[in-house]
Design a protein around this motif. Structure first.
Motif, PDB file in Angstrom:
ATOM      1  N   GLU A  18      40.925  40.481  49.080  1.00 54.46           N
ATOM      2  CA  GLU A  18      40.427  40.621  47.680  1.00 54.46           C
ATOM      3  C   GLU A  18      40.937  41.905  46.859  1.00 54.46           C
ATOM      4  O   GLU A  18      40.522  42.875  46.983  1.00 54.46           O
ATOM      5  CB  GLU A  18      38.756  40.684  47.884  1.00 54.46           C
ATOM      6  N   SER A  22      36.071  39.457  42.415  1.00 49.66           N
ATOM      7  CA  SER A  22      35.743  38.172  42.455  1.00 49.66           C
ATOM      8  C   SER A  22      35.510  37.708  40.969  1.00 49.66           C
ATOM      9  O   SER A  22      34.688  38.529  40.192  1.00 49.66           O
ATOM     10  CB  SER A  22      34.784  37.584  43.431  1.00 49.66           C
ATOM     11  N   PRO A  23      35.606  36.375  40.651  1.00 52.12           N
ATOM     12  CA  PRO A  23      34.934  36.094  39.207  1.00 52.12           C
ATOM     13  C   PRO A  23      33.612  36.315  39.002  1.00 52.12           C
ATOM     14  O   PRO A  23      32.999  36.617  38.002  1.00 52.12           O
ATOM     15  CB  PRO A  23      35.560  34.539  39.314  1.00 52.12           C
ATOM     16  N   TRP A  24      32.775  36.090  40.088  1.00 51.43           N
ATOM     17  CA  TRP A  24      31.358  36.240  39.692  1.00 51.43           C
ATOM     18  C   TRP A  24      31.096  37.375  39.575  1.00 51.43           C
ATOM     19  O   TRP A  24      30.390  37.938  39.132  1.00 51.43           O
ATOM     20  CB  TRP A  24      30.627  35.902  41.187  1.00 51.43           C
ATOM     21  N   ARG A  25      31.913  38.620  40.338  1.00 50.47           N
ATOM     22  CA  ARG A  25      31.632  40.017  39.967  1.00 50.47           C
ATOM     23  C   ARG A  25      32.132  40.491  38.636  1.00 50.47           C
ATOM     24  O   ARG A  25      31.558  41.355  38.125  1.00 50.47           O
ATOM     25  CB  ARG A  25      32.332  40.888  41.150  1.00 50.47           C
ATOM     26  N   ARG A  26      32.961  39.920  38.275  1.00 48.37           N
ATOM     27  CA  ARG A  26      33.528  40.129  36.824  1.00 48.37           C
ATOM     28  C   ARG A  26      32.560  39.626  35.954  1.00 48.37           C
ATOM     29  O   ARG A  26      32.462  40.367  34.850  1.00 48.37           O
ATOM     30  CB  ARG A  26      35.087  39.419  36.697  1.00 48.37           C
ATOM     31  N   VAL A  27      31.777  38.589  35.962  1.00 50.14           N
ATOM     32  CA  VAL A  27      30.814  37.893  35.097  1.00 50.14           C
ATOM     33  C   VAL A  27      30.023  39.173  35.148  1.00 50.14           C
ATOM     34  O   VAL A  27      29.119  39.470  34.162  1.00 50.14           O
ATOM     35  CB  VAL A  27      30.334  36.848  35.426  1.00 50.14           C
ATOM     36  N   ARG A  28      29.433  39.545  36.412  1.00 52.14           N
ATOM     37  CA  ARG A  28      28.195  40.574  36.438  1.00 52.14           C
ATOM     38  C   ARG A  28      28.664  41.794  35.646  1.00 52.14           C
ATOM     39  O   ARG A  28      27.757  42.411  35.026  1.00 52.14           O
ATOM     40  CB  ARG A  28      27.693  40.780  37.701  1.00 52.14           C
ATOM     41  N   ARG A  91      27.816  48.325  44.020  1.00 57.86           N
ATOM     42  CA  ARG A  91      26.245  48.136  44.189  1.00 57.86           C
ATOM     43  C   ARG A  91      25.448  49.583  44.380  1.00 57.86           C
ATOM     44  O   ARG A  91      24.561  49.615  43.927  1.00 57.86           O
ATOM     45  CB  ARG A  91      26.128  47.353  45.656  1.00 57.86           C
TER      46      ARG A  91
END
Length: 175
Positions: A18, A22-28, A91
């Motif tokens: 990685e 990740s795309p999900w963490r970028r969205v967050r 986090r």
């Protein structure tokens, strides 16, 4: 027949897993950035457009809320600019922003309740729940980070020194 491929070291394999968020963490991260910016605009707009002079405690509250929104904005910007594995550092940072914001808000609301003479009990009870929840998330974030760093050291055979591919040095508090 098998093909001969050059074997990668554990460090190289981890860095390839990685290399960025990740795309999900970028969205967050984008949500944190946009929510923080929206909060800053809303709170400062409300603060500046008040028709008359405000009490000191109201200025303090506006400043606190603006500071919390700026913290989330900064967190979102920081997270979006990371190009290396964070090993759950994101986090930990988010959890401590939550702890700080909930504790400061609880203290402010309790102080206002005391000043008004209504008693700080309900404010401290509700605020205490928010602080407790934020602390639970902080403990979980630290535990996750510690587990990831321990696993990294196991895979790379490192006992100390550099703890992650992000250039962070291993600190005694990480365990």
């Amino acid at each position: 027949m098998t093909e001969e491929r050059p074997r990668l070291s554990a460090r190289e394999m981890i860095e390839r897993l990685e290399p960025s968020l990740s795309p999900w963490r970028r969205v967050r991260a984008l949500v944190a950035l946009l929510a923080g910016l929206t909060g800053v605009v809303f709170v400062t707009g409300l603060w500046w457009t008040e028709p008359g002079p405000l009490p000191d405690r109201t200025h303090l509250a506006f400043a606190l809320f603006t500071g919390c929104c700026l913290a989330w904005t900064g967190y979102g910007c920081w997270l979006l600019t990371r190009r290396v594995p964070l090993f759950a550092t994101d986090r930990v940072v988010a959890a401590w922003i939550g702890v700080t914001a909930s504790a400061a808000t609880t203290a402010l609301v309790a102080a206002v309740a005391l000043q008004r003479g209504t008693g700080p009990g309900p404010a401290l009870a509700v605020g205490g729940l928010f602080v407790a929840a934020a602390l639970v998330l902080a403990v979980r974030a630290h535990a996750r980070r510690t587990a990831l760093l321990r696993r990294l050291r196991e895979l790379t055979g490192e006992e100390g020194g550099e703890a992650s591919g992000s250039g962070e040095a291993h600190r005694p508090g990480d365990e």
